[in-house]
Write a protein that holds these residues in place. Structure first.
Motif, PDB file in Angstrom:
ATOM      1  N   TYR A   1       0.816  -1.215   0.000  1.00  0.00           N
ATOM      2  CA  TYR A   1       0.000   0.000   0.000  1.00  0.00           C
ATOM      3  C   TYR A   1       0.848   1.263   0.000  1.00  0.00           C
ATOM      4  N   SER A   2       2.108   1.128   0.479  1.00  0.00           N
ATOM      5  CA  SER A   2       2.972   2.313   0.525  1.00  0.00           C
ATOM      6  C   SER A   2       4.428   1.877   0.499  1.00  0.00           C
ATOM      7  N   LEU A   3       5.328   2.865   0.559  1.00  0.00           N
ATOM      8  CA  LEU A   3       6.760   2.568   0.570  1.00  0.00           C
ATOM      9  C   LEU A   3       7.367   2.925   1.928  1.00  0.00           C
ATOM     10  N   SER A   4       6.586   2.703   2.985  1.00  0.00           N
ATOM     11  CA  SER A   4       7.112   2.881   4.341  1.00  0.00           C
ATOM     12  C   SER A   4       8.031   1.693   4.628  1.00  0.00           C
ATOM     13  N   ALA A   5       8.598   1.669   5.816  1.00  0.00           N
ATOM     14  CA  ALA A   5       9.491   0.538   6.143  1.00  0.00           C
ATOM     15  C   ALA A   5       8.904  -0.253   7.302  1.00  0.00           C
ATOM     16  N   TYR A   6       7.584  -0.494   7.250  1.00  0.00           N
ATOM     17  CA  TYR A   6       6.934  -1.191   8.367  1.00  0.00           C
ATOM     18  C   TYR A   6       6.784  -2.686   8.126  1.00  0.00           C
ATOM     19  N   SER A   7       6.552  -3.101   6.876  1.00  0.00           N
ATOM     20  CA  SER A   7       6.321  -4.529   6.618  1.00  0.00           C
ATOM     21  C   SER A   7       7.423  -5.082   5.721  1.00  0.00           C
ATOM     22  N   PRO A   8       7.634  -6.410   5.731  1.00  0.00           N
ATOM     23  CA  PRO A   8       8.658  -7.011   4.850  1.00  0.00           C
ATOM     24  C   PRO A   8       8.410  -6.676   3.375  1.00  0.00           C
ATOM     25  N   GLU A   9       7.110  -6.622   2.981  1.00  0.00           N
ATOM     26  CA  GLU A   9       6.769  -6.307   1.580  1.00  0.00           C
ATOM     27  C   GLU A   9       7.239  -4.904   1.202  1.00  0.00           C
ATOM     28  N   GLU A  10       6.950  -3.944   2.076  1.00  0.00           N
ATOM     29  CA  GLU A  10       7.324  -2.550   1.802  1.00  0.00           C
ATOM     30  C   GLU A  10       8.844  -2.416   1.693  1.00  0.00           C
ATOM     31  N   ILE A  11       9.551  -3.047   2.629  1.00  0.00           N
ATOM     32  CA  ILE A  11      11.019  -2.968   2.636  1.00  0.00           C
ATOM     33  C   ILE A  11      11.583  -3.613   1.374  1.00  0.00           C
ATOM     34  N   TYR A  12      11.016  -4.752   0.997  1.00  0.00           N
ATOM     35  CA  TYR A  12      11.495  -5.489  -0.185  1.00  0.00           C
ATOM     36  C   TYR A  12      11.289  -4.663  -1.464  1.00  0.00           C
ATOM     37  N   VAL A  13      10.099  -4.090  -1.613  1.00  0.00           N
ATOM     38  CA  VAL A  13       9.794  -3.297  -2.815  1.00  0.00           C
ATOM     39  C   VAL A  13      10.722  -2.090  -2.895  1.00  0.00           C
ATOM     40  N   ARG A  14      10.909  -1.406  -1.784  1.00  0.00           N
ATOM     41  CA  ARG A  14      11.817  -0.251  -1.737  1.00  0.00           C
ATOM     42  C   ARG A  14      13.228  -0.629  -2.158  1.00  0.00           C
ATOM     43  N   LYS A  15      13.705  -1.740  -1.581  1.00  0.00           N
ATOM     44  CA  LYS A  15      15.064  -2.217  -1.871  1.00  0.00           C
ATOM     45  C   LYS A  15      15.235  -2.508  -3.354  1.00  0.00           C
ATOM     46  N   GLN A  16      14.239  -3.196  -3.902  1.00  0.00           N
ATOM     47  CA  GLN A  16      14.304  -3.586  -5.314  1.00  0.00           C
ATOM     48  C   GLN A  16      14.334  -2.337  -6.210  1.00  0.00           C
ATOM     49  N   LEU A  17      13.503  -1.349  -5.878  1.00  0.00           N
ATOM     50  CA  LEU A  17      13.431  -0.135  -6.696  1.00  0.00           C
ATOM     51  C   LEU A  17      14.715   0.687  -6.600  1.00  0.00           C
ATOM     52  N   ILE A  18      15.345   0.675  -5.421  1.00  0.00           N
ATOM     53  CA  ILE A  18      16.566   1.476  -5.229  1.00  0.00           C
ATOM     54  C   ILE A  18      17.806   0.742  -5.738  1.00  0.00           C
ATOM     55  N   GLU A  19      17.936  -0.529  -5.362  1.00  0.00           N
ATOM     56  CA  GLU A  19      19.168  -1.260  -5.687  1.00  0.00           C
ATOM     57  C   GLU A  19      19.192  -1.805  -7.107  1.00  0.00           C
ATOM     58  N   LYS A  20      18.021  -2.109  -7.646  1.00  0.00           N
ATOM     59  CA  LYS A  20      17.983  -2.682  -9.001  1.00  0.00           C
ATOM     60  C   LYS A  20      17.202  -1.761  -9.929  1.00  0.00           C
ATOM     61  N   THR A  21      17.414  -0.467  -9.761  1.00  0.00           N
ATOM     62  CA  THR A  21      16.631   0.560 -10.448  1.00  0.00           C
ATOM     63  C   THR A  21      16.091   0.106 -11.806  1.00  0.00           C
ATOM     64  N   PRO A  22      14.772  -0.125 -11.896  1.00  0.00           N
ATOM     65  CA  PRO A  22      14.201  -0.520 -13.192  1.00  0.00           C
ATOM     66  C   PRO A  22      14.201   0.657 -14.163  1.00  0.00           C
ATOM     67  N   ASP A  23      14.194   0.356 -15.473  1.00  0.00           N
ATOM     68  CA  ASP A  23      14.109   1.436 -16.469  1.00  0.00           C
ATOM     69  C   ASP A  23      12.749   2.112 -16.390  1.00  0.00           C
ATOM     70  N   VAL A  24      11.709   1.289 -16.220  1.00  0.00           N
ATOM     71  CA  VAL A  24      10.334   1.801 -16.141  1.00  0.00           C
ATOM     72  C   VAL A  24       9.572   0.960 -15.117  1.00  0.00           C
ATOM     73  N   VAL A  25       8.701   1.620 -14.356  1.00  0.00           N
ATOM     74  CA  VAL A  25       7.811   0.913 -13.434  1.00  0.00           C
ATOM     75  C   VAL A  25       6.406   0.921 -14.018  1.00  0.00           C
TER      76      VAL A  25
END
Length: 277
Positions: A68-92
């Motif tokens: 639902y968001s990019l906070s750092a409260y749940s494993p899902e949020e942390i994982y999505v954030r990490k993926q977007l920052i560390e493996k920067t996609p060309d397009v989302v």
């Protein structure tokens, strides 16, 4: 030159959206059965990886967990954030449930803060229309600075247009079109002052600037985000940055009676509500 051209025609795409927005249906439709599961060491959450071909391009697709968001409260949020920052996609591909626009667009505002190149899929669009929702998607797209495509993933409706739009965004210059530009969502006078003061310090750090949007980090810091606080604590200007954050938070509390985290959330929903009006 041939090798460079070939490499240029590979587009890394991450699928992001709220739970039950139809994201995985798109992934399955586009990639067929060609998928594998990728995950981070020590993390129970995983993402599906697959491939699709369209108009001479190869799309490397990653279906990230619903969040639902990019906070750092749940494993899902942390994982999505990490993926977007560390493996920067060309397009989302930001999949939005057209039935619940107000709630679903919150994540979109956070992706805008991250200054991520994206295309929004307005899924379940036909059902929303049948309910009587009339969405001027052209205007909405202009207000958010993001291309928005109506889709119905169950039938594959809009998928070709969606992938065509990804290629256009990938090949275009940001700002070349009112529907593809970077906007700043106004979070109110005191928060914006705090963001500017924090950014002044962050912009001096080359490593930070290469991996993150400094505006996104400043906003997350004002939201008392622990991960960002840990990152900032290692910088030479850490004390001054935290002092700016605390000053801005105190001013917001004084002015509105709310903490800065709530004030930022309210401003985002205010922006969404205004756009939908």
């Amino acid at each position: 030159k041939e090798v460079a051209n070939e490499k240029h025609r590979i587009i890394n795409v991450a699928l992001v959206g709220n739970p039950n927005c139809g994201k995985t249906t798109l992934f399955n439709f586009a990639s067929g059965a060609h998928e594998r599961v990728g995950n981070y060491a020590g993390v129970t959450v995983d993402a599906k990886e697959g491939h699709a071909k369209f108009e001479g391009y190869i799309f490397n697709l990653v279906d990230l967990p619903g969040t639902y968001s990019l906070s750092a409260y749940s494993p899902e949020e942390i994982y999505v954030r990490k993926q977007l920052i560390e493996k920067t996609p060309d397009v989302v591909i930001n999949v939005v449930d057209a039935f619940n626009l107000e709630r679903n667009l919150y994540l979109t505002t956070e992706l805008i803060d991250m200054h991520i190149c994206m295309v929004v899929a307005l899924n379940f669009f036909d059902e929303a229309n049948q309910r009587g929702d009339i969405v001027d998607r052209d205007k909405l797209s202009e207000l958010f600075g993001v291309p928005m495509i109506p889709t119905v993933f169950k039938s594959g409706k809009g998928v070709k247009e969606l992938f065509h739009q990804i290629i256009r965004v990938y090949e275009s210059e940001e700002g070349s079109d009112p529907h593809f530009r970077h906007i700043h969502i106004n979070h109110g006078h005191e928060i914006e002052n705090g963001i500017a003061e924090i950014q002044e310090h962050l912009k001096k750090e080359n490593d930070i600037r290469q991996s993150y949007s400094t505006r996104y980090l400043a906003i997350k810091l004002l939201q008392q985000d622990e991960d960002v606080e840990n990152l900032v604590s290692k910088l030479p200007d850490a004390k001054e940055i935290i002092a700016h954050r605390d000053k801005a938070s105190a001013r917001v509390k004084e002015e509105t009676g709310e903490d800065s985290e709530t004030a930022i959330m309210d401003a985002k929903y205010g922006f969404i509500h205004g756009a939908l009006e």
